[in-house]
Design a protein around this motif. Structure first.
Motif, PDB file in Angstrom:
ATOM      1  N   SER A  87     -36.006  21.921 -20.393  1.00 41.52           N
ATOM      2  CA  SER A  87     -34.772  22.366 -19.751  1.00 41.52           C
ATOM      3  C   SER A  87     -33.715  21.268 -19.780  1.00 41.52           C
ATOM      4  O   SER A  87     -32.526  21.536 -20.006  1.00 41.52           O
ATOM      5  N   VAL A 104     -25.696  23.892 -15.421  1.00 44.80           N
ATOM      6  CA  VAL A 104     -26.077  25.238 -14.981  1.00 44.80           C
ATOM      7  C   VAL A 104     -27.136  25.814 -15.918  1.00 44.80           C
ATOM      8  O   VAL A 104     -28.084  26.465 -15.475  1.00 44.80           O
ATOM      9  N   ALA A 105     -27.003  25.530 -17.217  1.00 45.69           N
ATOM     10  CA  ALA A 105     -27.928  26.088 -18.205  1.00 45.69           C
ATOM     11  C   ALA A 105     -29.356  25.627 -17.953  1.00 45.69           C
ATOM     12  O   ALA A 105     -30.302  26.420 -18.018  1.00 45.69           O
ATOM     13  N   CYS A 107     -30.730  24.692 -15.168  1.00 47.91           N
ATOM     14  CA  CYS A 107     -31.251  25.353 -13.974  1.00 47.91           C
ATOM     15  C   CYS A 107     -31.659  26.786 -14.289  1.00 47.91           C
ATOM     16  O   CYS A 107     -32.714  27.265 -13.853  1.00 47.91           O
ATOM     17  N   THR A 108     -30.809  27.468 -15.057  1.00 46.15           N
ATOM     18  CA  THR A 108     -31.095  28.856 -15.422  1.00 46.15           C
ATOM     19  C   THR A 108     -32.366  28.952 -16.258  1.00 46.15           C
ATOM     20  O   THR A 108     -33.205  29.837 -16.039  1.00 46.15           O
ATOM     21  N   ARG A 112     -35.929  30.662 -15.060  1.00 48.13           N
ATOM     22  CA  ARG A 112     -36.495  31.798 -15.790  1.00 48.13           C
ATOM     23  C   ARG A 112     -37.967  31.596 -16.101  1.00 48.13           C
ATOM     24  O   ARG A 112     -38.794  32.496 -15.902  1.00 48.13           O
ATOM     25  N   ALA A 118     -32.696  29.850  -8.816  1.00 51.40           N
ATOM     26  CA  ALA A 118     -31.808  28.895  -9.486  1.00 51.40           C
ATOM     27  C   ALA A 118     -30.780  28.300  -8.535  1.00 51.40           C
ATOM     28  O   ALA A 118     -30.327  27.174  -8.752  1.00 51.40           O
ATOM     29  N   ASP A 119     -30.399  29.034  -7.469  1.00 52.33           N
ATOM     30  CA  ASP A 119     -29.328  28.552  -6.597  1.00 52.33           C
ATOM     31  C   ASP A 119     -29.707  27.247  -5.908  1.00 52.33           C
ATOM     32  O   ASP A 119     -28.879  26.338  -5.772  1.00 52.33           O
TER      33      ASP A 119
END
Length: 335
Positions: A87, A104-105, A107-108, A112, A118-119
């Motif tokens: 990640s 952000v990517a 975390c996303t 997943r 993710a927040d």
């Protein structure tokens, strides 16, 4: 099974197109003169230094992944080390275009594959970046004090020209304060709404750094991250004949100037070679051509390694999780 294989092939194709797009974008932003300078610099490169450069980069990425895991512990999130590392690698790749989208990517991506919210993780990224700023400020103070003799008036003026002005900092601080006030008002208006849950997760993530139990390990990983950056620069010195004689003091100054470039310009494009060449030529009497060669070669190596490791992370992440699916068990600690 057929459709699953088709989906995997489509994902890999999209990943390959993304990587190709990043490469095209970075080179499209370079002028003809910059491309010619980089080509000339590459011809001087000692290619045997590429492998240790990749190893130093991967070490810093691994340390960053392990540090992130420590920050996720207070949130009862225990991701597997390979997923966290992949990640991080993907986040750096996405960060090239556009800037900061990689935060952000990653975390996303981790949310997943680890099936976690993710927040809350986004909050840990904010805290991590704040800590990195503190580390960079300490390095700047220490480095400029240690190497004060190499900073002539012209070099100082060039550096200051690329640092934020007082009004800019006040303006940014005002925007940040206004944003915090808006978030508080929105939270109070609908405490159980979706946005409020996101705000709670963000606040929980940011506060995780203060609830760490393994603070010694956190500091150790932080030192390892920044030490790896210095080693990368030293390897960059050794990779070119004109800079092979430079030592740790010069590497720290390049780290300072290079960090300013990375903050001020997406991926440090154009600005990284300029500022690093400036400090080497004016502060360490490196000939202008050799200083420019170092700037472009090191920037090219960093960008190329980010793309390479990002592609590897994109390819390995789904395969690793597919292989580990039959052996999955509830996570109670870090792998």
């Amino acid at each position: 099974m057929f459709f699953k294989k088709q989906k995997t092939a489509l994902q890999l194709l999209l990943f390959a197109l993304l990587s190709a797009g990043v490469i095209w974008y970075m080179f499209a932003q370079m002028s003809v003169a910059q491309k010619a300078q980089m080509g000339q610099s590459i011809r001087q490169l000692r290619f045997g230094m590429i492998v240790p450069f990749i190893a130093a980069t991967l070490l810093s990425d691994w340390a960053r992944a392990k540090r992130w895991q420590l920050m996720l512990r207070p949130l009862d999130i225990y991701p597997k080390t390979p997923n966290t590392l992949f990640s991080v690698l993907i986040g750096y790749l996405v960060n090239l275009v556009p800037p900061r989208a990689g935060e952000v990517a990653k975390c996303t991506v981790l949310a997943r594959y680890e099936k976690v919210p993710a927040d809350k993780m986004v909050g840990t990224i904010v805290a991590e970046r704040a800590w990195d700023v503190v580390c960079l400020v300490l390095i700047i103070i220490g480095g400029l004090t240690w190497q004060a003799s190499v900073m002539d008036a012209q070099t100082q003026a060039s550096l200051m020209a690329h640092l934020p002005r007082g009004r800019s900092l006040l303006f940014a601080g005002g925007i940040l304060l206004g944003l915090v006030l808006v978030l508080i008002l929105l939270y109070r208006a609908r405490p159980e709404g979706r946005l409020s849950r996101l705000i709670r997760g963000l606040a929980t993530g940011v506060s995780s750094i203060w609830r760490l139990r393994a603070r010694g390990a956190f500091l150790l990983y932080s030192v390892l991250i920044w030490a790896s950056y210095v080693v990368q620069i030293l390897i960059g010195f050794w990779a070119l004949p004109g800079t092979a004689h430079l030592g740790i003091g010069a590497a720290v100054m390049v780290l300072i100037f290079g960090s300013v470039a990375m903050i001020a310009a997406p991926g440090g494009l154009g600005l990284y070679p300029f500022l690093t060449a400036l400090i080497l030529s004016s502060g360490y009497a490196v000939p202008e051509a050799d200083a420019q060669a170092f700037g472009w070669v090191t920037w090219g190596l960093m960008t190329g390694v980010i793309i390479l490791l990002g592609i590897i992370g994109l390819f390995l992440l789904p395969f690793y999780n597919r292989l580990s699916e039959p052996h999955e068990r509830p996570q109670t600690n870090l792998d």
